[in-house]
Structures are given as structure tokens and as C-alpha cells.
Write a protein that holds these residues in place. Structure first.
Motif, PDB file in Angstrom:
ATOM      1  N   LEU A 109       0.843  -1.191   0.000  1.00 12.33           N
ATOM      2  CA  LEU A 109       0.000   0.000   0.000  1.00 12.33           C
ATOM      3  C   LEU A 109       0.879   1.242   0.000  1.00 12.33           C
ATOM      4  CD1 LEU A 109      -2.464  -1.303   2.722  1.00 12.33           C
ATOM      5  CD2 LEU A 109      -2.813  -1.326   0.256  1.00 12.33           C
ATOM      6  N   ASP A 110       0.274   2.390  -0.213  1.00 14.13           N
ATOM      7  CA  ASP A 110       1.017   3.645  -0.139  1.00 14.13           C
ATOM      8  C   ASP A 110       1.285   3.985   1.323  1.00 14.13           C
ATOM      9  OD1 ASP A 110       0.933   3.903  -2.895  1.00 14.13           O
ATOM     10  OD2 ASP A 110      -0.930   5.066  -2.863  1.00 14.13           O
ATOM     11  N   ALA A 111       2.385   4.684   1.560  1.00 15.36           N
ATOM     12  CA  ALA A 111       2.779   5.037   2.924  1.00 15.36           C
ATOM     13  C   ALA A 111       1.706   5.860   3.635  1.00 15.36           C
ATOM     14  CB  ALA A 111       4.104   5.786   2.910  1.00 15.36           C
ATOM     15  N   ASP A 112       0.957   6.666   2.895  1.00 13.22           N
ATOM     16  CA  ASP A 112      -0.053   7.508   3.522  1.00 13.22           C
ATOM     17  C   ASP A 112      -1.432   6.846   3.607  1.00 13.22           C
ATOM     18  OD1 ASP A 112      -0.370   7.604   0.787  1.00 13.22           O
ATOM     19  OD2 ASP A 112      -0.867   9.730   0.713  1.00 13.22           O
ATOM     20  N   ASP A 113      -1.552   5.583   3.153  1.00 10.79           N
ATOM     21  CA  ASP A 113      -2.814   4.857   3.270  1.00 10.79           C
ATOM     22  C   ASP A 113      -3.042   4.444   4.718  1.00 10.79           C
ATOM     23  OD1 ASP A 113      -3.431   4.959   0.589  1.00 10.79           O
ATOM     24  OD2 ASP A 113      -2.600   2.988   0.133  1.00 10.79           O
ATOM     25  N   ASP A 114      -4.303   4.345   5.094  1.00  7.93           N
ATOM     26  CA  ASP A 114      -4.636   3.784   6.397  1.00  7.93           C
ATOM     27  C   ASP A 114      -4.517   2.270   6.275  1.00  7.93           C
ATOM     28  OD1 ASP A 114      -5.183   6.212   7.596  1.00  7.93           O
ATOM     29  OD2 ASP A 114      -7.298   6.178   7.015  1.00  7.93           O
ATOM     30  N   ALA A 115      -3.493   1.715   6.886  1.00 10.92           N
ATOM     31  CA  ALA A 115      -3.273   0.274   6.804  1.00 10.92           C
ATOM     32  C   ALA A 115      -4.322  -0.452   7.638  1.00 10.92           C
ATOM     33  CB  ALA A 115      -1.871  -0.068   7.287  1.00 10.92           C
ATOM     34  N   PRO A 116      -4.819  -1.558   7.133  1.00 18.13           N
ATOM     35  CA  PRO A 116      -5.762  -2.346   7.936  1.00 18.13           C
ATOM     36  C   PRO A 116      -5.025  -2.978   9.121  1.00 18.13           C
ATOM     37  CG  PRO A 116      -5.172  -3.519   5.930  1.00 18.13           C
ATOM     38  CD  PRO A 116      -4.531  -2.170   5.850  1.00 18.13           C
ATOM     39  N   ILE A 117      -5.785  -3.539  10.025  1.00 13.56           N
ATOM     40  CA  ILE A 117      -5.243  -4.184  11.213  1.00 13.56           C
ATOM     41  C   ILE A 117      -5.380  -5.693  11.030  1.00 13.56           C
ATOM     42  CG2 ILE A 117      -5.551  -4.433  13.709  1.00 13.56           C
ATOM     43  CD1 ILE A 117      -6.767  -1.600  13.662  1.00 13.56           C
ATOM     44  N   VAL A 118      -4.453  -6.443  11.578  1.00 16.25           N
ATOM     45  CA  VAL A 118      -4.513  -7.905  11.502  1.00 16.25           C
ATOM     46  C   VAL A 118      -5.877  -8.371  12.017  1.00 16.25           C
ATOM     47  CG1 VAL A 118      -3.532 -10.054  12.390  1.00 16.25           C
ATOM     48  CG2 VAL A 118      -2.025  -8.181  11.702  1.00 16.25           C
ATOM     49  N   GLY A 119      -6.525  -9.224  11.232  1.00 13.54           N
ATOM     50  CA  GLY A 119      -7.842  -9.735  11.574  1.00 13.54           C
ATOM     51  C   GLY A 119      -8.982  -8.995  10.907  1.00 13.54           C
ATOM     52  N   ASP A 120      -8.719  -7.811  10.345  1.00 15.30           N
ATOM     53  CA  ASP A 120      -9.769  -7.035   9.674  1.00 15.30           C
ATOM     54  C   ASP A 120     -10.339  -7.803   8.485  1.00 15.30           C
ATOM     55  OD1 ASP A 120      -9.592  -4.847  11.313  1.00 15.30           O
ATOM     56  OD2 ASP A 120      -8.667  -3.518   9.839  1.00 15.30           O
ATOM     57  N   ALA A 121     -11.641  -7.679   8.292  1.00 16.58           N
ATOM     58  CA  ALA A 121     -12.299  -8.183   7.078  1.00 16.58           C
ATOM     59  C   ALA A 121     -12.258  -7.053   6.052  1.00 16.58           C
ATOM     60  CB  ALA A 121     -13.734  -8.591   7.369  1.00 16.58           C
ATOM     61  N   VAL A 122     -11.765  -7.355   4.860  1.00 17.12           N
ATOM     62  CA  VAL A 122     -11.633  -6.359   3.797  1.00 17.12           C
ATOM     63  C   VAL A 122     -12.090  -6.963   2.482  1.00 17.12           C
ATOM     64  CG1 VAL A 122      -9.703  -5.142   4.911  1.00 17.12           C
ATOM     65  CG2 VAL A 122      -9.235  -6.999   3.301  1.00 17.12           C
ATOM     66  N   VAL A 123     -12.148  -6.117   1.474  1.00 12.38           N
ATOM     67  CA  VAL A 123     -12.402  -6.569   0.102  1.00 12.38           C
ATOM     68  C   VAL A 123     -11.227  -6.069  -0.735  1.00 12.38           C
ATOM     69  CG1 VAL A 123     -13.858  -6.295  -1.943  1.00 12.38           C
ATOM     70  CG2 VAL A 123     -14.904  -6.594   0.304  1.00 12.38           C
ATOM     71  N   LEU A 124     -10.595  -6.988  -1.452  1.00  9.11           N
ATOM     72  CA  LEU A 124      -9.549  -6.616  -2.401  1.00  9.11           C
ATOM     73  C   LEU A 124     -10.244  -6.397  -3.742  1.00  9.11           C
ATOM     74  CD1 LEU A 124      -6.591  -6.239  -3.270  1.00  9.11           C
ATOM     75  CD2 LEU A 124      -6.526  -8.698  -3.706  1.00  9.11           C
ATOM     76  N   ARG A 125     -10.246  -5.136  -4.177  1.00 11.81           N
ATOM     77  CA  ARG A 125     -10.816  -4.819  -5.490  1.00 11.81           C
ATOM     78  C   ARG A 125      -9.648  -4.651  -6.443  1.00 11.81           C
ATOM     79  NH1 ARG A 125     -14.211   0.458  -5.830  1.00 11.81           N
ATOM     80  NH2 ARG A 125     -12.156   1.381  -5.669  1.00 11.81           N
ATOM     81  N   LEU A 126      -9.599  -5.486  -7.483  1.00 13.38           N
ATOM     82  CA  LEU A 126      -8.515  -5.376  -8.440  1.00 13.38           C
ATOM     83  C   LEU A 126      -8.997  -5.646  -9.838  1.00 13.38           C
ATOM     84  CD1 LEU A 126      -6.739  -8.240  -9.489  1.00 13.38           C
ATOM     85  CD2 LEU A 126      -7.103  -8.547  -7.070  1.00 13.38           C
ATOM     86  N   GLN A 127      -8.299  -5.033 -10.765  1.00 15.13           N
ATOM     87  CA  GLN A 127      -8.580  -5.242 -12.182  1.00 15.13           C
ATOM     88  C   GLN A 127      -7.634  -6.351 -12.639  1.00 15.13           C
ATOM     89  OE1 GLN A 127      -8.555  -1.682 -14.604  1.00 15.13           O
ATOM     90  NE2 GLN A 127      -7.946  -2.888 -16.380  1.00 15.13           N
ATOM     91  N   PRO A 128      -8.141  -7.576 -12.847  1.00 15.73           N
ATOM     92  CA  PRO A 128      -7.262  -8.701 -13.133  1.00 15.73           C
ATOM     93  C   PRO A 128      -6.618  -8.683 -14.517  1.00 15.73           C
ATOM     94  CG  PRO A 128      -9.544  -9.406 -13.205  1.00 15.73           C
ATOM     95  CD  PRO A 128      -9.537  -7.984 -12.748  1.00 15.73           C
ATOM     96  N   SER A 129      -7.162  -7.872 -15.429  1.00 16.44           N
ATOM     97  CA  SER A 129      -6.638  -7.877 -16.788  1.00 16.44           C
ATOM     98  C   SER A 129      -6.898  -6.536 -17.451  1.00 16.44           C
ATOM     99  CB  SER A 129      -7.330  -8.979 -17.601  1.00 16.44           C
ATOM    100  OG  SER A 129      -6.994  -8.900 -18.954  1.00 16.44           O
TER     101      SER A 129
END
Length: 188
Positions: A109-129
């Protein structure tokens, strides 16, 4: 979980790919929206498989019907235009380094992003192609966080995916891996 254990859990004996893709981490979605996102993800990965495998079967210098080639070029152009229209109305995700398998991902992630915490539920949104500029949304939990050169790296384990989506994701990653190996051989 420590970093080595996270690496083994996500990439141990799995086919994995390292890439730079447009992506972001989002808060977890409600269950109904997540089911719909996974269904759309399966349709996206199925479409990518059809496009990628059809192109791999036909070499560029083949004697395919010129009319069919023109039709394919027009469809490619149309898909690109529709993708551009979709992206025009939505903010683009930043391109970030990603190491991923069908089990999970390691994302810088970027240094200025709010990093998630271990155990957090998240969604990885990515453009696979780049072929189809649509995002895949994968539910995950944060296994570990480490800091690399001042930037957080999140180690994410995907929540159980529908079997068809998991198989399609494995096929996609295998194609990416195969292309990377072929590219390395060409550069030698």
C-alpha cells in the motif's frame, strides 16, 4: 501470524503471480452485496478465460478468415470503448504491486494509506486484466502487516470463494505465470 507463516499459507505450493495492477482495499461488503460481487467476479473471470484462451489458440500469422479477424478487432475496440466509458465515471484505483494466488494476496500500500489491522475483514478490489477493464472484488481477512521502506504491506487470505470462481482464478493465474515464464525466456 508472522510473515513467513503468511507467505507459506498464501503461496506455499500454489500457482502465484507477481504483477502491478489497479487495486484498492475496501471495507467488507454486506453478505448480499458480497454474493452478488462474487457472481459478477465469476462471470468476469469466465469471460477473461474465453478471450485469453481463444487468442492463445490462434497464432498471429495463422490463415484465419480476414473477415473473422476484422470482427474480432471491432469487438476488441468496442470492449475498450465500453471499458473507457465505465472508468470515466469512476475514480481509477492506483496501480500497486501485487503478489497473488487463489488463496490470497500480498499488497504493498502507499505510505499515507490507512493500513488495515490484523484480523480485519476487507475486500480486495482489483482489475485482473487490461483486456476487460472491470474490477474483481474478493473478500479477505488480513493475516499480517509488515512495513517495507515506510509503506505497509498487507497479507490477505481470501475468504472461501465459490468453487467455480476459485478454479477460474487458478486458471487465470496459471496463464499469467505461463506468460511471465515465456517473457523471461524471450529476454535471455
Amino acid at each position: 501470524m508472522n510473515i513467513e507463516a503468511a507467505r507459506e499459507a498464501l503461496f506455499g505450493d500454489a500457482i502465484a503471480s507477481e504483477d502491478a495492477r489497479p487495486l484498492s482495499l475496501l471495507p467488507a461488503l454486506p453478505e448480499g452485496r458480497q454474493r452478488a460481487a462474487l457472481a459478477r467476479g465469476e462471470a468476469l473471470m469466465r469471460a477473461l478465460a474465453l478471450v485469453d484462451e481463444a487468442r492463445a489458440d490462434e497464432p498471429e500469422d495463422s490463415g484465419a478468415d480476414p473477415a473473422l479477424r476484422r470482427l474480432e478487432a471491432k469487438v476488441d475496440l468496442l470492449v475498450g470503448l465500453v471499458g473507457a466509458l465505465i472508468q470515466r465515471d469512476q475514480p481509477a484505483d492506483p496501480v500497486r504491486r501485487l503478489h497473488w494466488s487463489s488463496r490470497g494476496a500480498s499488497v504493498v500500500l502507499d505510505a499515507d494509506d490507512d493500513a488495515p489491522i490484523v484480523g480485519d475483514a476487507v475486500v480486495l478490489r482489483l482489475q485482473p486484466s487490461d483486456t476487460l477493464p472491470e474490477a474483481l472484488q474478493l473478500p479477505a481477512h488480513v493475516l499480517a502487516i509488515e512495513t517495507i521502506e515506510g509503506a505497509p504491506r498487507a497479507w490477505l487470505r481470501f475468504d472461501p470463494l465459490p468453487p467455480n470462481l476459485e478454479a477460474l482464478l487458478e486458471r487465470h493465474l496459471f496463464r499469467l505465470h505461463r506468460r511471465a515464464v515465456a517473457e523471461r525466456r524471450r529476454q535471455r
